[in-house]
Design a protein around this motif. Structure first.
Motif: not given
Length: 330
Positions: A68, A260-263, A271-276, A265
């Motif tokens: 995460y 859109d960068d959050f999913s 947090l998406s890898e792109k956002a990280k 679970t």
């Protein structure tokens, strides 16, 4: 100053002669070991004893983060700068309640004043947060009257509660509203970003402590106990508002990170890898940003400000100069 390396790909660290490289499906990348301060690992990596021995020799820390993006631990090489005298002084100021409280009061006052600086910045940009600012100002006046750490922690918690409530006014985006601060795991996008950013701040402070004579296990606001590190949590309180929170506001305002960068679970938001990567790159840029320091009369980076804060604490502990926290001035 030396730079940080951030690893998001799975792979393996290896030593080759007097350098190291990271090998992944994208190929082999050699790392300038003499210029590395620390390594942040967000992926699955392997390494062997030869690699660990080499980076220990080069005084490089490795910080590990889970799936995460939250901090899980640090490979902390054998200290090269630790001083028995300084450790005794740290313990002395912890065990003496009045000395401990004086330092802890400074940390909370520094955090409160930097929080107000952030709020003042956005007030000047027509954000309706004057009520939160005034409530925090009243609480700030009570800090110096605290008689023990528990009372001080209560005031600090109330200040941050009002501060986080102001985020809904500062951030002009309905996808990033916050009802209250929550962790373990965070339940909404904004709390997720705060937790992610705070983890980064804690680890950077830890890396800077390693370059001083201080022991990270002896904190003052956060109790020294069986938790491995506490001093980094103390110092980070001063810098989180002006580095992490300002960065979060900027990333959202510029749509560099969106809903859109959050999913979702079963353990919370991911947090998406792109956002990280976006957050980490912006954070690293912020640490390299320089400001004119009034006391030293020259440009210093935000990362150097953290180191200087630790030097000031050292001087306080050896009773050379009273510690006063860094307060941002914009």
């Amino acid at each position: 100053m030396k730079k940080s390396i951030y690893v998001f790909n799975d792979g393996e660290f290896r030593r080759k002669d007097n350098t190291v490289f990271f090998e992944s499906e994208n190929g082999r990348k050699y790392l300038p070991v003499e210029n590395i301060n620390d390594i942040f690992v967000y992926s699955e990596v392997n390494f062997n004893k030869k690699f660990i021995e080499f980076i220990s020799q080069k005084e490089i820390l490795i910080h590990f983060f889970n799936y995460y993006g939250y901090y899980t631990g640090t490979y902390y090489p054998r200290e090269h700068y630790n001083s028995g005298y300084m450790i005794l002084k740290q313990a002395e100021h912890y065990l003496d309640n009045s000395k401990r409280l004086k330092i802890a009061l400074s940390f909370v006052m520094g955090a409160a004043r930097n929080i107000q600086q952030v709020l003042r910045y956005y007030q000047n940009r027509n954000k309706d947060i004057s009520d939160k600012y005034d409530l925090i100002d009243k609480l700030k006046e009570k800090i110096s009257d605290c008689k023990n750490i528990n009372e001080l922690m209560g005031i600090e918690g109330n200040i941050r509660d009002y501060y986080y409530r102001s985020f809904n006014e500062i951030i002009n985006n309905d996808s990033f509203k916050i009802e209250q601060r929550n962790k373990r795991p965070p339940q909404d996008p904004l709390n997720t970003l705060i937790s992610f950013g705070n983890s980064l701040m804690y680890t950077v402070v830890l890396s800077e402590i390693y370059k001083t004579h201080l022991d990270p296990r002896i904190g003052y606001l956060h109790s020294t106990n069986f938790r491995k590190f506490t001093l980094n949590l103390d110092i980070a309180e001063i810098f989180k508002p002006i580095i992490i929170d300002r960065l979060i506001f900027s990333l959202i305002d510029k749509s560099m990170i969106t809903e859109d960068d959050f999913s979702k679970t079963y353990e919370g938001l991911l947090l998406s890898e792109k956002a990280k990567k976006t957050f980490v790159a912006s954070f690293d840029d912020k640490l390299k940003t320089t400001i004119k320091h009034r006391d030293v009369g020259k440009e210093v980076s935000y990362r150097m400000l953290v180191r200087m804060e630790l030097y000031k604490l050292e001087k306080h502990l050896i009773e050379e100069q009273e510690y006063k926290p860094f307060i941002a001035r914009w």
